[in-house]
Design a protein around this motif. Structure first.
Motif, PDB file in Angstrom:
ATOM      1  N   LEU A   6       0.834  -1.204   0.000  1.00  0.00           N
ATOM      2  CA  LEU A   6       0.000   0.000   0.000  1.00  0.00           C
ATOM      3  C   LEU A   6       0.870   1.257   0.000  1.00  0.00           C
ATOM      4  CD1 LEU A   6      -2.793   1.289   0.071  1.00  0.00           C
ATOM      5  CD2 LEU A   6      -2.729   1.113   2.567  1.00  0.00           C
ATOM      6  N   ASN A   7       1.901   1.273   0.834  1.00  0.00           N
ATOM      7  CA  ASN A   7       2.825   2.408   0.850  1.00  0.00           C
ATOM      8  C   ASN A   7       3.502   2.578  -0.511  1.00  0.00           C
ATOM      9  OD1 ASN A   7       2.926   3.543   3.646  1.00  0.00           O
ATOM     10  ND2 ASN A   7       3.389   1.405   4.128  1.00  0.00           N
ATOM     11  N   ARG A   8       3.942   1.478  -1.071  1.00  0.00           N
ATOM     12  CA  ARG A   8       4.633   1.520  -2.363  1.00  0.00           C
ATOM     13  C   ARG A   8       3.712   2.131  -3.429  1.00  0.00           C
ATOM     14  NH1 ARG A   8       8.918  -1.751  -3.627  1.00  0.00           N
ATOM     15  NH2 ARG A   8       8.270  -3.294  -2.083  1.00  0.00           N
ATOM     16  N   GLU A   9       2.481   1.635  -3.508  1.00  0.00           N
ATOM     17  CA  GLU A   9       1.527   2.141  -4.500  1.00  0.00           C
ATOM     18  C   GLU A   9       1.246   3.630  -4.287  1.00  0.00           C
ATOM     19  OE1 GLU A   9      -2.023  -0.303  -4.611  1.00  0.00           O
ATOM     20  OE2 GLU A   9      -0.794  -2.121  -4.551  1.00  0.00           O
ATOM     21  N   TRP A  10       1.016   4.029  -3.038  1.00  0.00           N
ATOM     22  CA  TRP A  10       0.710   5.426  -2.744  1.00  0.00           C
ATOM     23  C   TRP A  10       1.899   6.324  -3.086  1.00  0.00           C
ATOM     24  CZ3 TRP A  10       2.579   9.405   0.227  1.00  0.00           C
ATOM     25  CH2 TRP A  10       1.752  10.528   0.325  1.00  0.00           C
ATOM     26  N   LEU A  11       3.102   5.922  -2.702  1.00  0.00           N
ATOM     27  CA  LEU A  11       4.294   6.716  -2.982  1.00  0.00           C
ATOM     28  C   LEU A  11       4.501   6.885  -4.488  1.00  0.00           C
ATOM     29  CD1 LEU A  11       6.673   5.156  -0.315  1.00  0.00           C
ATOM     30  CD2 LEU A  11       5.990   7.578  -0.400  1.00  0.00           C
ATOM     31  N   ILE A  12       4.389   5.811  -5.235  1.00  0.00           N
ATOM     32  CA  ILE A  12       4.558   5.885  -6.687  1.00  0.00           C
ATOM     33  C   ILE A  12       3.535   6.837  -7.284  1.00  0.00           C
ATOM     34  CG2 ILE A  12       4.315   4.564  -8.849  1.00  0.00           C
ATOM     35  CD1 ILE A  12       5.596   2.172  -7.277  1.00  0.00           C
ATOM     36  N   ASN A  57      19.041  13.598  -4.655  1.00  0.00           N
ATOM     37  CA  ASN A  57      20.403  13.055  -4.610  1.00  0.00           C
ATOM     38  C   ASN A  57      20.793  12.644  -3.202  1.00  0.00           C
ATOM     39  OD1 ASN A  57      20.817  13.345  -7.347  1.00  0.00           O
ATOM     40  ND2 ASN A  57      21.794  15.344  -7.154  1.00  0.00           N
ATOM     41  N   GLU A  58      20.489  13.491  -2.235  1.00  0.00           N
ATOM     42  CA  GLU A  58      20.879  13.202  -0.856  1.00  0.00           C
ATOM     43  C   GLU A  58      20.093  12.043  -0.256  1.00  0.00           C
ATOM     44  OE1 GLU A  58      21.195  15.370   3.512  1.00  0.00           O
ATOM     45  OE2 GLU A  58      20.125  16.386   1.902  1.00  0.00           O
ATOM     46  N   GLY A  63      21.160   8.128   0.311  1.00  0.00           N
ATOM     47  CA  GLY A  63      20.573   7.494   1.491  1.00  0.00           C
ATOM     48  C   GLY A  63      20.055   6.095   1.258  1.00  0.00           C
ATOM     49  N   ILE A  64      19.226   5.920   0.250  1.00  0.00           N
ATOM     50  CA  ILE A  64      18.621   4.605   0.005  1.00  0.00           C
ATOM     51  C   ILE A  64      19.509   3.742  -0.888  1.00  0.00           C
ATOM     52  CG2 ILE A  64      16.659   3.385  -1.046  1.00  0.00           C
ATOM     53  CD1 ILE A  64      14.860   5.693  -0.085  1.00  0.00           C
ATOM     54  N   LEU A  65      20.057   4.353  -1.942  1.00  0.00           N
ATOM     55  CA  LEU A  65      20.822   3.569  -2.920  1.00  0.00           C
ATOM     56  C   LEU A  65      22.315   3.481  -2.606  1.00  0.00           C
ATOM     57  CD1 LEU A  65      19.017   4.821  -6.154  1.00  0.00           C
ATOM     58  CD2 LEU A  65      18.624   2.690  -4.881  1.00  0.00           C
ATOM     59  N   GLY A  66      22.767   4.203  -1.583  1.00  0.00           N
ATOM     60  CA  GLY A  66      24.162   4.096  -1.152  1.00  0.00           C
ATOM     61  C   GLY A  66      25.165   4.806  -2.040  1.00  0.00           C
ATOM     62  N   GLY A  67      24.717   5.812  -2.782  1.00  0.00           N
ATOM     63  CA  GLY A  67      25.616   6.564  -3.656  1.00  0.00           C
ATOM     64  C   GLY A  67      26.470   7.559  -2.890  1.00  0.00           C
ATOM     65  N   LEU A  97      13.933   8.303 -11.111  1.00  0.00           N
ATOM     66  CA  LEU A  97      14.842   7.630 -10.185  1.00  0.00           C
ATOM     67  C   LEU A  97      14.110   7.287  -8.882  1.00  0.00           C
ATOM     68  CD1 LEU A  97      17.774   6.771  -9.274  1.00  0.00           C
ATOM     69  CD2 LEU A  97      17.835   9.012  -8.184  1.00  0.00           C
ATOM     70  N   VAL A  98      13.383   8.254  -8.341  1.00  0.00           N
ATOM     71  CA  VAL A  98      12.640   8.022  -7.098  1.00  0.00           C
ATOM     72  C   VAL A  98      11.577   6.942  -7.317  1.00  0.00           C
ATOM     73  CG1 VAL A  98      11.132   9.049  -5.352  1.00  0.00           C
ATOM     74  CG2 VAL A  98      13.029  10.379  -6.286  1.00  0.00           C
ATOM     75  N   ILE A  99      10.808   7.084  -8.377  1.00  0.00           N
ATOM     76  CA  ILE A  99       9.713   6.144  -8.656  1.00  0.00           C
ATOM     77  C   ILE A  99      10.252   4.733  -8.880  1.00  0.00           C
ATOM     78  CG2 ILE A  99       7.919   5.557 -10.357  1.00  0.00           C
ATOM     79  CD1 ILE A  99       7.643   8.742 -10.667  1.00  0.00           C
ATOM     80  N   ASP A 100      11.304   4.593  -9.672  1.00  0.00           N
ATOM     81  CA  ASP A 100      11.888   3.266  -9.912  1.00  0.00           C
ATOM     82  C   ASP A 100      12.476   2.675  -8.639  1.00  0.00           C
ATOM     83  OD1 ASP A 100      11.140   3.414 -12.576  1.00  0.00           O
ATOM     84  OD2 ASP A 100      13.127   3.995 -13.293  1.00  0.00           O
TER      85      ASP A 100
END
Length: 158
Positions: A6-12, A57-58, A63-67, A97-100
């Motif tokens: 549900l969170n995933r769908e709402w965020l997207i 980016n931050e 933060g999430i992708l470790g870049g 990028l965020v959506i994917d």
């Protein structure tokens, strides 16, 4: 473990809506309008989009992708002239990028933590905060577009 569907769908859905509305506003404006500020203490649409990109980016890339993308938040608010073409590119790069990321990240990644302003928060908290933050700036972008276009402004609502 909780299900994050549900969170995933709402965020997207929310990130897609924000991207759509920002792009619809940008399409109506020329380079000068996109870089116009109501006064010296206010931001232009180009500043706000640059700031959203910096936040992405931050919080997402790093933060999430470790870049390791460097961010200079102060530079995001310096009055710099950015072309319409470049702003569209920034939006059409940052939001997908965020959506994917949200679409493909494993459920356990939602629970992982990152440090934000010296406070440890979950990635889900970060993503929810990004939707609020980006929505606030979208409102500013739309208001500036309305100020520039007056009665020629076309609503971005759907």
């Amino acid at each position: 473990m909780l299900s994050y569907d549900l969170n995933r769908e709402w965020l997207i859905s929310k990130f897609e809506e924000i991207q759509y509305r920002i792009l619809k506003a940008i399409e109506q404006l020329d380079d000068d309008q996109l870089n116009w500020r109501p006064d010296d203490l206010s931001h232009s649409i180009s500043n706000l989009i640059k700031h959203i990109e910096g936040n992405t980016n931050e919080k997402i890339k790093n933060g999430i992708l470790g870049g390791t993308v460097a961010r200079n938040r102060d530079d995001e608010f310096k009055h710099t002239y950015i072309s319409k073409t470049e702003l569209i590119k920034m939006v059409t790069t940052s939001f997908p990028l965020v959506i994917d990321t949200v679409r493909t990240m494993p459920e356990q990644t939602f629970e992982q933590r990152q440090l934000v302003r010296n406070k440890e928060v979950t990635n889900l908290d970060v993503l929810l905060q990004c939707t609020a933050h980006f929505s606030e700036h979208t409102g500013q972008i739309l208001y500036i577009a309305k100020m520039c276009l007056k009665n020629q402004y076309i609503s971005t609502s759907f």
